[in-house]
Write an enzyme that holds these catalytic residues in place. Structure first.
Site, PDB file in Angstrom:
ATOM      1  N   ARG A  87    -113.650  31.076   9.446  1.00 36.05           N
ATOM      2  CA  ARG A  87    -112.891  30.149   8.584  1.00 36.05           C
ATOM      3  C   ARG A  87    -113.795  29.273   7.720  1.00 36.05           C
ATOM      4  O   ARG A  87    -113.367  28.759   6.685  1.00 36.05           O
ATOM      5  CB  ARG A  87    -111.943  29.300   9.433  1.00 36.05           C
ATOM      6  N   ASP A 139     -99.224  34.100   8.803  1.00 32.74           N
ATOM      7  CA  ASP A 139     -98.534  32.842   9.095  1.00 32.74           C
ATOM      8  C   ASP A 139     -97.075  32.983   8.685  1.00 32.74           C
ATOM      9  O   ASP A 139     -96.748  33.791   7.817  1.00 32.74           O
ATOM     10  CB  ASP A 139     -99.174  31.666   8.349  1.00 32.74           C
ATOM     11  N   TYR A 155     -89.665  23.848   6.663  1.00 30.92           N
ATOM     12  CA  TYR A 155     -90.983  23.656   6.024  1.00 30.92           C
ATOM     13  C   TYR A 155     -90.843  23.547   4.505  1.00 30.92           C
ATOM     14  O   TYR A 155     -91.561  22.794   3.845  1.00 30.92           O
ATOM     15  CB  TYR A 155     -91.927  24.807   6.384  1.00 30.92           C
ATOM     16  N   ARG A 183    -107.863  28.797  16.280  1.00 30.00           N
ATOM     17  CA  ARG A 183    -108.906  27.772  16.259  1.00 30.00           C
ATOM     18  C   ARG A 183    -109.645  27.534  17.565  1.00 30.00           C
ATOM     19  O   ARG A 183    -110.726  26.972  17.561  1.00 30.00           O
ATOM     20  CB  ARG A 183    -108.297  26.451  15.751  1.00 30.00           C
ATOM     21  N   ARG A 218    -100.425  32.593  19.161  1.00 31.51           N
ATOM     22  CA  ARG A 218    -101.620  32.085  18.467  1.00 31.51           C
ATOM     23  C   ARG A 218    -102.919  32.482  19.187  1.00 31.51           C
ATOM     24  O   ARG A 218    -103.865  31.693  19.198  1.00 31.51           O
ATOM     25  CB  ARG A 218    -101.574  30.561  18.333  1.00 31.51           C
TER      26      ARG A 218
HETATM   27  O1  1CP Z   1    -100.458  34.329  17.159  1.00 29.70           O
HETATM   28  C1  1CP Z   1    -101.394  34.721  16.434  1.00 29.70           C
HETATM   29  O2  1CP Z   1    -102.534  34.896  16.879  1.00 29.70           O
HETATM   30  C2  1CP Z   1    -101.094  35.070  14.989  1.00 29.70           C
HETATM   31  C3  1CP Z   1    -101.257  34.025  14.079  1.00 29.70           C
HETATM   32  C4  1CP Z   1    -100.233  32.958  13.753  1.00 29.70           C
HETATM   33  C5  1CP Z   1     -98.858  32.843  14.013  1.00 29.70           C
HETATM   34  C6  1CP Z   1     -97.994  33.736  14.875  1.00 29.70           C
HETATM   35  C7  1CP Z   1    -100.598  31.836  12.961  1.00 29.70           C
HETATM   36  C8  1CP Z   1    -101.952  31.565  12.474  1.00 29.70           C
HETATM   37  N1  1CP Z   1     -99.456  31.130  12.687  1.00 29.70           N
HETATM   38  C9  1CP Z   1     -98.387  31.709  13.330  1.00 29.70           C
HETATM   39  C10 1CP Z   1     -96.986  31.296  13.295  1.00 29.70           C
HETATM   40  C11 1CP Z   1     -96.656  29.926  12.861  1.00 29.70           C
HETATM   41  N2  1CP Z   1     -97.190  29.194  11.856  1.00 29.70           N
HETATM   42  C12 1CP Z   1     -95.580  29.189  13.406  1.00 29.70           C
HETATM   43  C13 1CP Z   1     -94.659  29.704  14.464  1.00 29.70           C
HETATM   44  C14 1CP Z   1     -95.262  29.572  15.810  1.00 29.70           C
HETATM   45  C15 1CP Z   1     -95.362  28.183  16.325  1.00 29.70           C
HETATM   46  O3  1CP Z   1     -94.317  27.532  16.443  1.00 29.70           O
HETATM   47  O4  1CP Z   1     -96.473  27.750  16.601  1.00 29.70           O
HETATM   48  C16 1CP Z   1     -95.509  27.968  12.745  1.00 29.70           C
HETATM   49  C17 1CP Z   1     -94.531  26.845  12.982  1.00 29.70           C
HETATM   50  C18 1CP Z   1     -96.526  27.983  11.742  1.00 29.70           C
HETATM   51  C19 1CP Z   1     -96.801  26.927  10.774  1.00 29.70           C
HETATM   52  C20 1CP Z   1     -98.187  26.476  10.914  1.00 29.70           C
HETATM   53  N3  1CP Z   1     -99.251  27.179  10.433  1.00 29.70           N
HETATM   54  C21 1CP Z   1     -98.677  25.335  11.582  1.00 29.70           C
HETATM   55  C22 1CP Z   1     -97.825  24.286  12.297  1.00 29.70           C
HETATM   56  C23 1CP Z   1     -97.746  23.063  11.483  1.00 29.70           C
HETATM   57  C24 1CP Z   1     -96.778  22.021  11.994  1.00 29.70           C
HETATM   58  O5  1CP Z   1     -97.223  20.879  12.194  1.00 29.70           O
HETATM   59  O6  1CP Z   1     -95.594  22.316  12.170  1.00 29.70           O
HETATM   60  C25 1CP Z   1    -100.066  25.350  11.472  1.00 29.70           C
HETATM   61  C26 1CP Z   1    -101.042  24.336  11.974  1.00 29.70           C
HETATM   62  C27 1CP Z   1    -100.405  26.532  10.753  1.00 29.70           C
HETATM   63  C28 1CP Z   1    -101.763  27.014  10.420  1.00 29.70           C
HETATM   64  C29 1CP Z   1    -102.242  28.149  11.200  1.00 29.70           C
HETATM   65  N4  1CP Z   1    -101.546  29.328  11.363  1.00 29.70           N
HETATM   66  C30 1CP Z   1    -102.294  30.180  12.111  1.00 29.70           C
HETATM   67  C31 1CP Z   1    -103.529  29.515  12.441  1.00 29.70           C
HETATM   68  C32 1CP Z   1    -104.648  30.107  13.230  1.00 29.70           C
HETATM   69  C33 1CP Z   1    -103.488  28.249  11.858  1.00 29.70           C
HETATM   70  C34 1CP Z   1    -104.574  27.219  11.884  1.00 29.70           C
HETATM   71  C35 1CP Z   1    -105.048  26.919  10.516  1.00 29.70           C
HETATM   72  C36 1CP Z   1    -106.516  27.095  10.226  1.00 29.70           C
HETATM   73  O7  1CP Z   1    -107.175  28.026  10.665  1.00 29.70           O
HETATM   74  O8  1CP Z   1    -106.992  26.280   9.438  1.00 29.70           O
END
Ligand code: 1CP
Length: 379
Positions: free
Chosen positions: A69, A105, A182, A60, A56
């Site tokens: 965003r 994502d 999910y 954020r 990530r």
């Molecule tokens: O790593 C990077 O820079 C690339 C971007 C990336 C990746 C690899 C994002 C952007 N998401 C992911 C993978 C992802 N998404 C995973 C696997 C990694 C991990 O375990 O963290 C998972 C479980 C998600 C699902 C997801 N998407 C969540 C988790 C929710 C939860 O409670 O389980 C969330 C908060 C997101 C949103 C998201 N994805 C990425 C960003 C920057 C964000 C934030 C949202 C926003 O900008 O509003």
């Protein structure tokens, strides 16, 4: 100038300017890779310095991401290659990282399979019509799913050019069990209890579901490699909710199939196989089993001791990780010491430095600077 001389000049120009690295995309040669430490570490080759990137790393905690965003919805950023590339590039402008990871994502696959996925501020992903009962699987639309994901390939190809060979580009996917979780829970969950109930109450339909996702994932990863991804990471983030026995039953066979089928398909098409990382969060109980699945790199969360992990996986697997993301909130000297200690434990060979999970939104920017510098200076 004679035609022959002109042809010679053209050939020299082409050789000088468009040396091809790996032709991921059939028609477009990519710029030559200048820093290949990540790929060398993944293959077990000697590195100039320990490579470091952060899960990530775009996101954020970066004010420029927050700013972008405000203008664009999350999935609009993912679906617009220019925007996805801009966000992918943001951390590279600030930090001396050794890898980039395409901005997207894991939930783009459920979307391509026909489920609505919304990103709610402060909540995360929400799927308003989740898969509740086995009959709901009929709502999924695997036919054409890959073509609905073509924007990810477009972003990858564009990013390879924009990177100008600076660092390798990583593609990624969610793993079957994590995506299934999910899709059943309708979003993130502290327990994944509905999805776990499925495994017990509908074991045959769970297998169908996981196999359907596995097929979509193999197609998706193949497409990413063709588009120019130089390495792939499979996120089994929800492994943490399963017992060892459940992990071996409900994750391992599908993770193995992903790796085996992808290698098989790429090999048959004479496309170079790229290194692959498996990150199964919370599955430190099964490191030996993970090391037998054919992945080049095993990602570790912070609950795993580096030396114990090395003993379990043996010398022929690269390890990635595993600083606690919470350590990024410590004062710089403490963070520097912890990072140096971690790198010393893993060593310079077959190691990629990273956090043990994604960087959290309140992390100070300076911590990223400290982390990256400490990794590079440690050995
Ligand atoms: O790593 C990077 O820079 C690339 C971007 C990336 C990746 C690899 C994002 C952007 N998401 C992911 C993978 C992802 N998404 C995973 C696997 C990694 C991990 O375990 O963290 C998972 C479980 C998600 C699902 C997801 N998407 C969540 C988790 C929710 C939860 O409670 O389980 C969330 C908060 C997101 C949103 C998201 N994805 C990425 C960003 C920057 C964000 C934030 C949202 C926003 O900008 O509003």
């Amino acid at each position: 100038m004679s035609f022959g001389l002109r042809l010679l000049c053209l050939c020299i120009f082409l050789l000088k300017n468009v040396k091809t690295d790996q032709i991921g995309c059939e028609f477009q040669p990519f710029p030559v890779l200048k820093n290949d430490n990540l790929l060398r570490a993944a293959r077990g080759e000697v590195v100039d310095r320990v490579p470091v990137w952060v899960m990530r790393q775009a996101g954020r905690y970066l004010p420029e991401f927050q700013e972008l965003r405000k203008q664009h919805d999350f999935f609009t950023v993912c679906r617009t290659p220019e925007l996805a590339c801009e966000v992918t590039m943001q951390p590279l402008r600030r930090f001396d990282l050794d890898a980039s990871i395409i901005f997207s994502d894991i939930l783009v696959i459920p979307q391509a399979l026909g489920l609505t996925v919304e990103m709610h501020a402060g909540v995360g992903p929400v799927l308003p019509q989740p898969i509740v009962v086995p009959e709901d699987l009929k709502r999924l639309t695997p036919d054409g799913a890959l073509s609905r994901l073509s924007y990810v390939g477009d972003a990858i190809t564009m990013m390879r050019h924009k990177l100008e060979g600076r660092v390798p580009l990583i593609g990624f996917t969610g793993a079957p069990w994590t995506l299934m979780g999910y899709m059943i829970e309708g979003g993130g969950s502290k327990t994944m209890s509905k999805a776990k109930a499925w495994l017990n109450e509908h074991p045959e339909d769970s297998k169908l579901f996981l196999n359907l996702l596995t097929d979509a994932i193999v197609d998706y990863l193949e497409m990413q490699v063709k588009a120019g991804a130089q390495m792939l990471q499979v996120f089994e983030s929800s492994a943490e909710h399963l017992s060892k026995e459940q992990f071996l039953q409900w994750c391992v066979p599908y993770l193995k199939r992903i790796r085996d089928e992808l290698v098989d398909r790429l090999t048959k098409k004479a496309i170079p196989v790229v290194p692959m990382t498996l990150f199964a969060k919370g599955a430190g109980h099964s490191l030996k089993e993970q090391s037998e699945l054919g992945y080049d790199v095993i990602g570790l969360d912070w609950t795993v001791d580096p030396l114990e992990a090395r003993n379990l996986v043996g010398p022929n697997i690269t390890l990635q990780g595993n600083l606690d993301p919470q350590d990024m909130y410590r004062d710089p000297d403490e963070l520097r010491n912890l990072t140096t200690e971690m790198v010393h434990k893993f060593g310079k060979s077959r190691y990629i430095a990273n956090l043990g999970h994604g960087i959290t939104p309140q992390t100070p920017i300076t911590s990223m600077e400290v982390l990256v510098e400490a990794v590079h200076k440690a050995l």
